[in-house]
Design an enzyme around this catalytic site. Sequence first.
Site, PDB file in Angstrom:
ATOM      1  N   TRP A 270       9.214   2.192   4.643  1.00 20.17           N
ATOM      2  CA  TRP A 270       9.724   3.168   4.293  1.00 20.17           C
ATOM      3  C   TRP A 270       9.278   4.337   5.195  1.00 20.17           C
ATOM      4  O   TRP A 270       9.050   5.487   4.646  1.00 20.17           O
ATOM      5  CB  TRP A 270       9.155   3.951   2.806  1.00 20.17           C
TER       6      TRP A 270
ATOM      7  N   GLN B 230      26.669  29.190 -25.759  1.00 20.02           N
ATOM      8  CA  GLN B 230      25.046  29.317 -25.465  1.00 20.02           C
ATOM      9  C   GLN B 230      24.566  27.846 -24.967  1.00 20.02           C
ATOM     10  O   GLN B 230      23.772  27.980 -24.424  1.00 20.02           O
ATOM     11  CB  GLN B 230      24.511  29.844 -26.556  1.00 20.02           C
TER      12      GLN B 230
ATOM     13  N   GLU C  15       5.537  11.399  -0.579  1.00 16.25           N
ATOM     14  CA  GLU C  15       4.196  11.970  -0.420  1.00 16.25           C
ATOM     15  C   GLU C  15       3.515  12.195  -1.661  1.00 16.25           C
ATOM     16  O   GLU C  15       2.912  13.275  -1.911  1.00 16.25           O
ATOM     17  CB  GLU C  15       4.788  13.443   0.075  1.00 16.25           C
ATOM     18  N   GLY C  16       3.418  11.160  -2.567  1.00 20.70           N
ATOM     19  CA  GLY C  16       2.474  11.163  -3.824  1.00 20.70           C
ATOM     20  C   GLY C  16       3.711  11.216  -4.629  1.00 20.70           C
ATOM     21  O   GLY C  16       4.212  12.280  -4.873  1.00 20.70           O
TER      22      GLY C  16
ATOM     23  N   ALA D  68       0.884  -1.084  -0.057  1.00 18.61           N
ATOM     24  CA  ALA D  68       0.060   0.023  -0.108  1.00 18.61           C
ATOM     25  C   ALA D  68       0.900   1.356  -0.195  1.00 18.61           C
ATOM     26  O   ALA D  68       1.208   1.916   1.055  1.00 18.61           O
ATOM     27  CB  ALA D  68      -0.989   0.072   1.334  1.00 18.61           C
TER      28      ALA D  68
HETATM   29  C1  LIG Z   1      13.066   7.824   1.372  1.00 15.94           C
HETATM   30  C2  LIG Z   1      11.548   7.569   1.557  1.00 15.94           C
HETATM   31  C3  LIG Z   1      10.955   8.152   2.765  1.00 15.94           C
HETATM   32  C4  LIG Z   1       9.791   7.791   2.852  1.00 15.94           C
HETATM   33  N1  LIG Z   1       9.131   8.225   4.108  1.00 15.94           N
HETATM   34  C5  LIG Z   1       7.779   7.892   4.409  1.00 15.94           C
HETATM   35  C6  LIG Z   1       7.188   8.281   5.549  1.00 15.94           C
HETATM   36  O1  LIG Z   1       7.747   8.855   6.558  1.00 15.94           O
HETATM   37  N2  LIG Z   1       5.990   7.852   5.755  1.00 15.94           N
HETATM   38  C7  LIG Z   1       5.291   6.976   5.045  1.00 15.94           C
HETATM   39  O2  LIG Z   1       4.098   6.610   5.193  1.00 15.94           O
HETATM   40  N3  LIG Z   1       5.621   6.972   3.511  1.00 15.94           N
HETATM   41  C8  LIG Z   1       6.976   7.352   3.613  1.00 15.94           C
HETATM   42  N4  LIG Z   1       7.509   6.964   2.137  1.00 15.94           N
HETATM   43  C9  LIG Z   1       6.715   5.867   1.129  1.00 15.94           C
HETATM   44  C10 LIG Z   1       6.389   6.674   0.016  1.00 15.94           C
HETATM   45  O3  LIG Z   1       5.252   7.807   0.385  1.00 15.94           O
HETATM   46  C11 LIG Z   1       6.020   5.806  -1.121  1.00 15.94           C
HETATM   47  O4  LIG Z   1       6.958   5.296  -1.639  1.00 15.94           O
HETATM   48  C12 LIG Z   1       5.195   6.328  -2.383  1.00 15.94           C
HETATM   49  O5  LIG Z   1       3.918   6.905  -1.737  1.00 15.94           O
HETATM   50  C13 LIG Z   1       4.997   5.578  -3.406  1.00 15.94           C
HETATM   51  O6  LIG Z   1       4.565   4.345  -3.045  1.00 15.94           O
HETATM   52  P1  LIG Z   1       5.358   2.837  -3.703  1.00 15.94           P
HETATM   53  O7  LIG Z   1       6.930   3.068  -3.411  1.00 15.94           O
HETATM   54  O8  LIG Z   1       4.517   1.711  -3.150  1.00 15.94           O
HETATM   55  O9  LIG Z   1       5.052   3.192  -5.299  1.00 15.94           O
HETATM   56  P2  LIG Z   1       4.028   2.493  -5.934  1.00 15.94           P
HETATM   57  O10 LIG Z   1       2.702   2.788  -5.582  1.00 15.94           O
HETATM   58  O11 LIG Z   1       4.115   0.867  -6.194  1.00 15.94           O
HETATM   59  O12 LIG Z   1       4.217   3.012  -7.521  1.00 15.94           O
HETATM   60  C14 LIG Z   1       5.193   2.388  -8.265  1.00 15.94           C
HETATM   61  C15 LIG Z   1       4.991   3.416  -9.682  1.00 15.94           C
HETATM   62  O13 LIG Z   1       3.634   3.250 -10.322  1.00 15.94           O
HETATM   63  C16 LIG Z   1       3.191   4.338 -10.342  1.00 15.94           C
HETATM   64  N5  LIG Z   1       1.805   4.369 -10.119  1.00 15.94           N
HETATM   65  C17 LIG Z   1       1.308   3.654  -9.112  1.00 15.94           C
HETATM   66  N6  LIG Z   1      -0.268   3.852  -9.473  1.00 15.94           N
HETATM   67  C18 LIG Z   1      -0.548   4.454 -10.381  1.00 15.94           C
HETATM   68  C19 LIG Z   1      -1.777   4.966 -11.094  1.00 15.94           C
HETATM   69  N7  LIG Z   1      -2.751   4.898 -10.650  1.00 15.94           N
HETATM   70  N8  LIG Z   1      -1.510   5.679 -12.244  1.00 15.94           N
HETATM   71  C20 LIG Z   1      -0.254   6.091 -12.802  1.00 15.94           C
HETATM   72  N9  LIG Z   1       0.868   5.583 -11.993  1.00 15.94           N
HETATM   73  C21 LIG Z   1       0.749   4.904 -11.067  1.00 15.94           C
HETATM   74  C22 LIG Z   1       3.662   5.053  -9.466  1.00 15.94           C
HETATM   75  O14 LIG Z   1       3.717   6.739  -9.711  1.00 15.94           O
HETATM   76  C23 LIG Z   1       5.155   4.732  -9.437  1.00 15.94           C
HETATM   77  O15 LIG Z   1       6.087   5.288 -10.472  1.00 15.94           O
HETATM   78  C24 LIG Z   1       8.731   7.084   1.846  1.00 15.94           C
HETATM   79  C25 LIG Z   1       9.536   6.618   0.806  1.00 15.94           C
HETATM   80  C26 LIG Z   1      10.936   6.743   0.668  1.00 15.94           C
HETATM   81  C27 LIG Z   1      11.534   6.178  -0.637  1.00 15.94           C
END
Ligand SMILES: Cc1cc2nc3c(=O)[nH]c(=O)nc-3n(C[C@H](O)[C@H](O)[C@H](O)COP(=O)(O)OP(=O)(O)OC[C@H]3O[C@@H](n4cnc5c(N)ncnc54)[C@H](O)[C@@H]3O)c2cc1C
Length: 408
Positions: free
Chosen positions: A162, A303, A388-389, A134
């Site tokens: 994360w 340039q 954060e999205g 999630a």
């Molecule tokens: C260094 C770091 C610090 C963080 N800190 C926190 C924290 O303090 N607290 C916390 O709760 N979280 C934290 N996060 C988590 C972070 O918010 C998530 O990694 C982020 O929301 C993306 O989720 P995911 O990694 O599961 O990617 P996924 O949701 O699996 O996405 C993978 C790819 O698919 C794309 N994608 C997914 N769904 C769609 C859609 N519907 N349409 C188009 N493209 C889509 C995404 O844009 C991305 O390119 C952190 C992450 C990192 C790496």
Amino acid sequence: MAEFTMELNDEQKEVRDWLHGFAADVIRPAAAEWDEREETPWPVIQEAAKVGIYSLDFYAQQYFDPTGLGIPMAMEELFWGDAGIALSIVGTGLAAVGVLANGTEEQIGTWIPQMYGDANDVKVAAFCSSEPDAGSDVASMRTRAVYDEAKDEWVLNGTKTWATNGGIANVHVVVAVVDAELGSKGHASFIVPPNTPGLSQGQKFKKHGIRASHTAEVVLENVRVPGSCLLGGKERLDQRLARARERAKTGGERVKNAAMATFEASRPAVGAMAVGTARAAYEVALDYAKTREQFGRPIIDNQGVAFQLADMRTSIDAARLLVWRASWMAINGKQFTAAEGSMSKLFASETAKKVTAQAVQILGGNGYTREYPVERMHRDAAIYTIFEGTSEIQRLVIARTLSGMSIR
Ligand SMILES: Cc1cc2nc3c(=O)[nH]c(=O)nc-3n(C[C@H](O)[C@H](O)[C@H](O)COP(=O)(O)OP(=O)(O)OC[C@H]3O[C@@H](n4cnc5c(N)ncnc54)[C@H](O)[C@@H]3O)c2cc1C
């Protein structure tokens, strides 16, 4: 309501210069070391606490600045110093915003001070929403919070991932499912107080950038917290869930979920962080281009190089304007009718990625080495389009807001 302004007032300029001094004298010189160590820079956080930069008071003062420019200005300067160290300094803020957005006055007064500690004993806090399955899809969250009425306690089980400061935090703010049938509307936020049994740190991640910031899994095994740790309280939760159930049946007014309320408030601030990193890389590249000579003249005298710098600066200024607009709107209660908060985060984070890559290119071979800071800044910048999205999710939010349609 404060008029929108692009001019900082004298007081703001004083704060900006003070922060810039700290970023230049304390943060930037420590950046390479803590990036290599991949550890939380506790001595730098303590230094920030001593001078008043790591404290609830400072951020509250900036947050309530009626022009809305206090927070973006602070973020830009600190992240100009170094993104990894600055995130270690301001990461607690995300958890604090989680409490400010969803908590009662009593909860705010009890927990936020414990998130920061004091200059002699600094503490950090973590906001734990994301899970292995999630990330963008917050509705897939599995961590459950079950109410034990007899004891007036909530029991939390699940694995968060994360989490910035996860496992090393004094206070964890955990988002969990209280009603699985309501999707993300059935989530609530909980405080997990210091030393609560059952909460442990899982894997600590080795990262591409912002390596001075601690990122880890947080495992929750039968974590029991008092009823008073439910942010906003049980009565408000029950009312919110009842409204969400009603809406699920009839399609009434929208109900915001707990994690989203936190992110909406923090997106322009993340945009400001990205502006700080982009500006730092641009400044290094500009200086370098003026002094590096090839073919008997400074490389900026081409340039091909000068126009890149012109584009970099233009994008950075445009990004800052979007961030300032969103921040001014937020503090003055103006509704984001075109997802202006997401817009600012999207544009600023993409700008930081592009500008830092251009800076590496302008520094040539030196840009690719750790002898120069743009290599680190380029690695750091990649986070802004993810946490954060992601940029794709920001585009989704903007497109949905503009169209009124549930675009997928
Ligand atoms: C260094 C770091 C610090 C963080 N800190 C926190 C924290 O303090 N607290 C916390 O709760 N979280 C934290 N996060 C988590 C972070 O918010 C998530 O990694 C982020 O929301 C993306 O989720 P995911 O990694 O599961 O990617 P996924 O949701 O699996 O996405 C993978 C790819 O698919 C794309 N994608 C997914 N769904 C769609 C859609 N519907 N349409 C188009 N493209 C889509 C995404 O844009 C991305 O390119 C952190 C992450 C990192 C790496």
